[in-house]
Design a protein around this motif. Structure first.
Motif: not given
Lengths: 449, 346
Positions: A94, A98-101, B74, B315, B318-319
């Motif tokens: 996680i 986390v940013w992938g999810w 999450l 990242p 990316l989000f």
């Protein structure tokens, strides 16, 4: 380290397997099925085949009921169960991805909305707009797969991430491209299997014949397309995984016999599906009974489960290769625990001071073994102790623990799927006491005969 | 298990904590808004109101609520994973079991919709099943989160798997307050359905509106009492000025939302409906701020692994890009789905 829950029966690994395999199978259907729907609708509309369009409409209801309800909730189920079984590894993943999810979640939102609208707007909006919604669904669902597969592949081949700690090195790891391509091909295979299930129920004979043959082509095409990427994936497997597979296939001591069984049975199931689907595509039968469709789904599920099992076992003894073991112990902590002691790090000092050897041994089992074993259920340790004693005599357990305690998995040639045993000599002795206590003296006597 | 010994070190988080907290809060508000509509809708279905249109709305609401719940789950794991996993493990069987309950509730909602589509009235138990399932699910979820916020209780538990400490964590009040609030705000769903039915069936629309407004007012009164009770029983952890702001915002916006719903009942208009919805979201935002502040206050003295930041910009970008794409795609999809003249739709 977190508290341990050690249910018997399927145990936590069994629960993960049940939830994960069913979820991932349905999740692959959610991706491939999206392409199946939109391409079927397009076929029907461009060739002026209203029955084919009707099939897409009926298939979409089945699709929504299966993927949006079971698929979505079992996906949450995976979160729940991995948090119970492997909280340390889950926490690591996680915090790394986390940013992938989060990015995947964005495409989930698109996917969900598109699926609901696609299903709800049949005959309510123009075909062009309806198909556009279908394309958006298929593309967004595929993107979710491309993201989540990066994380799954990372666990097997973390690659440069172990040095850099970079998100991108982790996501775009050595097995990312071949496994992503293989999974996409497999989604078409799964979609074809479900297509066979619903095509056989069409009432118009010519439509049925067309759709049965077409679904069979999806099954065969998906499998054939996956094949080169399967070999590519095999080529980039880490040495440890290849070693484990080879040893298991040879039937060597201390390997995983069930891995060899699943590898062969899974391969056989895929082969049967390939030959069967090619035959159906060529014969173009007018009928395909419901029982046949269900048999295809069950066989595909078994084959798929075998493939997922293989992937999971090839990662052993790690949860993330070279970083964290399946039991939540970080690779970097092994030597420290061996020097400073293991239980002293996590257990209440007062309890430890008064605990018997058996109690400390049980605590060792819970923290180091129960992530993969139960006592009497799935991968039960009691039966394993009995077998080992029967096969190799009274010293078998102490010898095995000694080997596991002294060497890292990479330095061992047996029990390579098991993490190293960590702790002081006294802690290992306590585990041995507890393990030997699982077998009654009279059983021990018989086992020595 | 001694709680402070859970983790000596934990992996770094890949973003500034404030950003995670803001995103956690925002996504939680979105999830809660959908959840309120779902719970409110399920309540009315169970109690015999709403009928066909309501039954048709519930399955998509289930999907939306579940999907919107993924992001806050999450972020919760990211920041509070240490305690959240520990509390989940303590109630392991229940934690897994509630998914099955939720799945059955979800399928029951589809079954109700299917019955109405076939012009059959679903059996009483089938209409109750979605609400009952949601009650069980939400209770265990609330118990889990409450336990994760009470490390002193968590630390004293042994034999994980079936532990469900209720009294020590004050979960009864917390859960009942959440549910009654959800029924109050969720009654907005009846007003939305009524608005859609105004032209075809004005009498039915009026019935739905009256029912929605009555329930919203009644449930609000009960939820205020439960909320006060909840605050009074946690006086040592009220969370300071931020919590006060959240509380004030929640109460004022909540009452204004209910007031707007009452006004809608007297004279329906799109503006009043949208206004009630927006005010409800502001109220939920206030509740979220209060909840976060109280949690921070409760955990102030808990020794746990420090949260270190290892920020990687790529990242995060990316989000953000994916989020913008999602917003754009959702708008596009909704435009595409607008009904077209019958001649065009084939």
């Amino acid at each position: 380290m977190f508290p341990n829950w050690t249910p018997e029966g399927p145990g936590l690994p069994g629960l993960i397997a049940i939830i994960a395999v069913t979820h991932v199978f349905v999740a692959h259907f959610a991706v491939g099925g999206g392409w199946y729907l939109i391409l079927t609708e397009r076929l029907g509309r461009t060739r002026g085949l209203p029955h084919v369009v009707g099939h897409a409409e009926r298939h979409s209801r089945f699709f929504v009921l299966l993927t949006l309800v079971f698929g979505a909730l079992s996906g949450v189920g995976i979160w729940f169960v991995i948090g119970l079984a492997a909280p340390d590894s889950t926490f690591l993943l996680i915090r790394t991805f986390v940013w992938g999810w989060a990015a995947e979640w964005c495409f989930f939102l698109i996917e969900l909305t598109a699926a609901l609208l696609y299903y709800k707007t049949w005959k309510k909006i123009s075909p062009e707009r309806h198909m556009l919604i279908g394309w958006i669904y298929a593309i967004s669902a595929t993107i979710t797969l491309l993201i989540i597969n990066g994380i799954l592949a990372f666990m097997l081949t973390p690659g440069a991430w172990t040095q850099t700690g970079s998100f991108w090195d982790g996501l775009l790891n050595p097995s990312y491209i071949p496994t992503s391509a293989m999974r996409i091909a497999i989604t078409f295979f799964v979609a074809g299997c479900f297509g066979l299930l619903t095509s056989g129920r069409e009432t118009d004979p010519e439509t049925r014949r067309l759709l049965i043959a077409r679904s069979a082509r999806w099954v065969a095409g998906g499998l054939i397309a996956a094949l080169p990427f399967f070999y590519w994936t095999k080529a980039v497997l880490p040495d440890g995984a290849v070693f484990l597979l080879e040893r298991s296939l040879e039937g060597s001591e201390g390997a995983v016999p069930f891995l060899a069984t699943m590898w062969r049975m899974g391969g056989l199931a895929f082969a049967i599906l390939l030959v069967g689907s090619v035959a159906i595509a060529m014969i173009k039968p007018r009928r395909f009974p419901m029982a046949g469709g269900l048999a295809v789904i069950l066989l595909a599920f078994f084959a798929y489960g075998a493939a997922e099992y293989t992937r999971e076992v090839l990662r052993k003894p790690f949860a993330v290769r070279d970083v964290i073991y399946a039991n939540g112990i970080l690779v970097d902590d092994v030597e420290r625990y061996r020097e400073e002691g293991f239980l002293t790090q996590f257990e209440d000092p007062e309890w430890l001071a008064g605990a018997s050897a058996k109690e400390r041994g049980y605590a060792m089992y819970k923290r180091q073994c129960s992530a993969c074993h139960t006592i009497d259920g799935y991968r039960g340790v009691r039966i394993r102790v009995k077998e080992r004693l029967a096969k190799s005599g009274d010293k078998a357990v102490v010898n095995m623990l000694g080997v596991m305690h002294k060497a890292k998995p990479g330095e061992r040639t047996i029990w390579v799927a098991m993490p190293p045993l960590v702790g002081t000599k006294q802690e290992v002795k306590a585990l041995e006491t507890w393990l030997m206590g699982l077998v009654k003296p009279d059983e021990l006597g018989r086992s020595g005969e | 298990m001694s709680f402070p010994a859970l983790l000596a070190t934990a992996p770094d988080i890949p973003a500034p904590l404030w950003l995670i907290t803001v995103l956690h809060g925002l996504t939680f508000v979105l999830h809660t808004a959908a959840m309120n509509l779902l719970v409110g809708g399920a309540f009315h279905l169970a109690s015999g109101g709403g009928g066909r249109r309501l039954a048709a709305a519930l399955p998509p609401l289930f999907s939306i609520t579940v999907t919107l719940g993924v992001a806050p789950l999450l972020f919760l794991q990211l920041v509070h994973g240490e305690r959240f996993y520990a509390s989940s493990i303590q109630m392991g069987w229940l934690w897994i079991g509630i998914l099955l309950v939720l799945m059955l509730a979800y399928y029951a909602a589809y079954a109700c919709d299917g019955r109405y589509r076939r012009d059959q009235r679903p059996a009483g138990w089938l209409r109750v099943a979605p609400f009952a399932g949601l009650m069980i699910f939400s209770f265990v979820l609330a118990a889990n989160v409450a336990l994760s916020e009470h490390p002193e209780v968590l630390g004293g538990l042994t034999n994980p798997g079936l532990n469900l400490p209720l009294v020590e964590t004050g979960v009864w009040l917390r859960w009942s307050h959440e549910i009654v609030c959800a029924i109050a705000f969720g009654s907005l769903l009846l007003l939305i359905l009524a608005h859609g039915a105004r032209r075809d069936d004005p009498e039915r629309a009026q019935r739905l509106t009256s029912r929605g407004v009555r329930t919203a007012v009644g449930a609000t009164l009960v939820s205020v009492l439960l909320g006060v009770g909840q605050l009074m029983t946690s006086t040592d952890h009220v969370g300071g000025a931020l919590a006060g702001m959240g509380l004030g915002l929640g109460i004022l916006a909540g009452l204004a939302a209910i007031g707007m719903m009452v006004l809608y009942g007297r004279g329906p208009s799109v503006g009043r409906l949208v206004g009630a919805g927006l005010l409800a979201i502001v109220a939920l935002t206030g509740k979220t701020i209060l909840r976060f502040a109280m949690r921070a206050s409760r955990l102030e003295d808990v020794p746990e692994a420090p949260i270190a930041e290892h920020i990687e910009v790529g990242p995060i970008l990316l989000f953000l890009v994916c989020f913008l794409i999602a917003v754009g795609a959702l708008v596009w999809l909704l435009r595409l789905a607008r009904p077209t003249p019958t001649a065009e739709a084939r």
